[in-house]
Design a protein around this motif. Structure first.
Motif, PDB file in Angstrom:
ATOM      1  N   LEU A  14      -5.464  -1.916  -9.858  1.00  0.00           N
ATOM      2  CA  LEU A  14      -4.763  -0.990  -9.080  1.00  0.00           C
ATOM      3  C   LEU A  14      -5.033   0.332 -10.211  1.00  0.00           C
ATOM      4  O   LEU A  14      -4.691   0.045 -10.912  1.00  0.00           O
ATOM      5  CB  LEU A  14      -3.933  -1.172  -8.826  1.00  0.00           C
ATOM      6  CG  LEU A  14      -3.182  -1.691  -7.458  1.00  0.00           C
ATOM      7  CD1 LEU A  14      -2.315  -2.498  -7.295  1.00  0.00           C
ATOM      8  CD2 LEU A  14      -4.207  -1.405  -6.390  1.00  0.00           C
ATOM      9  N   TYR A  25      -6.809   5.673  -1.129  1.00  0.00           N
ATOM     10  CA  TYR A  25      -5.165   5.385  -1.723  1.00  0.00           C
ATOM     11  C   TYR A  25      -5.331   3.388  -1.681  1.00  0.00           C
ATOM     12  O   TYR A  25      -4.404   3.721  -2.371  1.00  0.00           O
ATOM     13  CB  TYR A  25      -4.033   5.795  -0.942  1.00  0.00           C
ATOM     14  CG  TYR A  25      -4.172   7.272  -0.572  1.00  0.00           C
ATOM     15  CD1 TYR A  25      -3.476   7.933  -1.951  1.00  0.00           C
ATOM     16  CD2 TYR A  25      -4.300   7.615   1.027  1.00  0.00           C
ATOM     17  CE1 TYR A  25      -2.841   8.913  -1.095  1.00  0.00           C
ATOM     18  CE2 TYR A  25      -3.987   9.109   0.793  1.00  0.00           C
ATOM     19  CZ  TYR A  25      -3.708   9.712  -0.241  1.00  0.00           C
ATOM     20  OH  TYR A  25      -3.632  11.199   0.537  1.00  0.00           O
ATOM     21  N   LYS A  26      -6.660   3.141  -1.396  1.00  0.00           N
ATOM     22  CA  LYS A  26      -6.523   1.586  -1.917  1.00  0.00           C
ATOM     23  C   LYS A  26      -6.130   1.629  -3.280  1.00  0.00           C
ATOM     24  O   LYS A  26      -5.934   0.305  -3.473  1.00  0.00           O
ATOM     25  CB  LYS A  26      -8.015   1.704  -1.674  1.00  0.00           C
ATOM     26  CG  LYS A  26      -9.576   2.196  -2.130  1.00  0.00           C
ATOM     27  CD  LYS A  26     -10.506   1.295  -1.789  1.00  0.00           C
ATOM     28  CE  LYS A  26     -11.892   1.392  -2.932  1.00  0.00           C
ATOM     29  NZ  LYS A  26     -12.991   1.041  -2.204  1.00  0.00           N
ATOM     30  N   TYR A  27      -6.239   2.018  -4.334  1.00  0.00           N
ATOM     31  CA  TYR A  27      -6.155   1.971  -5.875  1.00  0.00           C
ATOM     32  C   TYR A  27      -4.783   2.211  -6.141  1.00  0.00           C
ATOM     33  O   TYR A  27      -4.194   1.940  -7.497  1.00  0.00           O
ATOM     34  CB  TYR A  27      -6.790   2.646  -6.447  1.00  0.00           C
ATOM     35  CG  TYR A  27      -8.422   2.504  -6.220  1.00  0.00           C
ATOM     36  CD1 TYR A  27      -9.217   1.112  -7.283  1.00  0.00           C
ATOM     37  CD2 TYR A  27      -9.551   2.625  -5.841  1.00  0.00           C
ATOM     38  CE1 TYR A  27     -10.220   0.475  -6.851  1.00  0.00           C
ATOM     39  CE2 TYR A  27     -10.802   2.641  -6.328  1.00  0.00           C
ATOM     40  CZ  TYR A  27     -10.613   0.908  -6.201  1.00  0.00           C
ATOM     41  OH  TYR A  27     -12.443   0.782  -6.113  1.00  0.00           O
ATOM     42  N   GLN A  51      -4.873   4.570   4.428  1.00  0.00           N
ATOM     43  CA  GLN A  51      -6.015   5.324   4.538  1.00  0.00           C
ATOM     44  C   GLN A  51      -6.814   4.704   3.314  1.00  0.00           C
ATOM     45  O   GLN A  51      -6.345   4.473   2.085  1.00  0.00           O
ATOM     46  CB  GLN A  51      -6.085   7.464   4.511  1.00  0.00           C
ATOM     47  CG  GLN A  51      -5.794   7.744   5.469  1.00  0.00           C
ATOM     48  CD  GLN A  51      -4.055   8.031   5.242  1.00  0.00           C
ATOM     49  OE1 GLN A  51      -3.533   7.992   4.238  1.00  0.00           O
ATOM     50  NE2 GLN A  51      -3.440   8.418   6.402  1.00  0.00           N
ATOM     51  N   PRO A  52      -8.285   4.503   3.486  1.00  0.00           N
ATOM     52  CA  PRO A  52      -8.875   4.173   2.552  1.00  0.00           C
ATOM     53  C   PRO A  52      -9.148   4.949   1.282  1.00  0.00           C
ATOM     54  O   PRO A  52      -9.107   3.882  -0.242  1.00  0.00           O
ATOM     55  CB  PRO A  52     -10.134   3.812   2.692  1.00  0.00           C
ATOM     56  CG  PRO A  52     -10.328   4.212   4.431  1.00  0.00           C
ATOM     57  CD  PRO A  52      -8.879   4.925   4.681  1.00  0.00           C
ATOM     58  N   PRO A  80       0.901  -1.623   0.036  1.00  0.00           N
ATOM     59  CA  PRO A  80      -0.085   0.264   0.123  1.00  0.00           C
ATOM     60  C   PRO A  80       0.797   1.004   0.397  1.00  0.00           C
ATOM     61  O   PRO A  80       2.235   1.158   0.698  1.00  0.00           O
ATOM     62  CB  PRO A  80      -0.884  -0.283   1.119  1.00  0.00           C
ATOM     63  CG  PRO A  80      -0.364  -1.659   1.771  1.00  0.00           C
ATOM     64  CD  PRO A  80       0.332  -2.384   1.304  1.00  0.00           C
TER      65      PRO A  80
END
Length: 104
Positions: free
Chosen positions: A46, A10-12, A7-8, A3
Motif C-alpha cells: 500500500l 484508490y487501491k493503494y 474505486q480502483p 479500503p
C-alpha cells in the motif's frame, strides 16, 4: 484496516481504525497496534494509510502524529455521537511503497 474508497484508483490507500477498551487505555497498546497496521500495509504494497479521527480525541490525534501521520484536512460536524456533532480529522501517512504502481 480496509479500503479507503471502492474505486480502483484508490487501491493503494487504506483506512484504518483503532479502538481500545477504556480499561486498557494509556498502556501503549494503541502504538503497538498502529505499528503493526503500518507494517501490514507496507507488506501489502500500500502507499497511503488514512485515519479518520474525532478532533476531540486528543489521545488518538497525538498517537497518529507520533507515528508520522499528518493532518490532511478536517470535515466540520461530519459525525454525530455522544449527543453532539463531531469534527472528523483526516490523518495521512504516505508509505514508501509500491515501487511499480499499476493504474486502476
Amino acid at each position: 484496516m480496509g479500503p479507503f474508497r471502492p474505486q480502483p484508483g484508490y487501491k493503494y490507500t487504506a483506512e484504518h481504525s483503532i479502538y481500545i477498551q477504556q480499561d486498557f487505555r494509556g498502556q501503549g497498546l494503541g502504538g503497538v497496534l498502529l505499528q503493526e497496521m503500518i507494517a501490514q500495509a507496507t507488506a501489502k504494497d500500500l502507499h497511503c494509510l488514512i485515519g479518520v479521527i474525532d478532533q476531540a480525541n486528543q489521545a488518538s490525534v497525538a498517537l497518529h502524529l507520533k507515528h508520522g501521520f499528518v493532518l490532511a484536512g478536517v470535515m466540520r460536524e461530519a459525525g454525530f455521537k455522544f449527543g453532539g456533532w463531531l469534527d472528523a480529522g483526516y490523518y495521512q501517512l504516505v508509505l514508501p511503497t509500491p515501487q511499480t504502481p499499476v493504474d486502476g
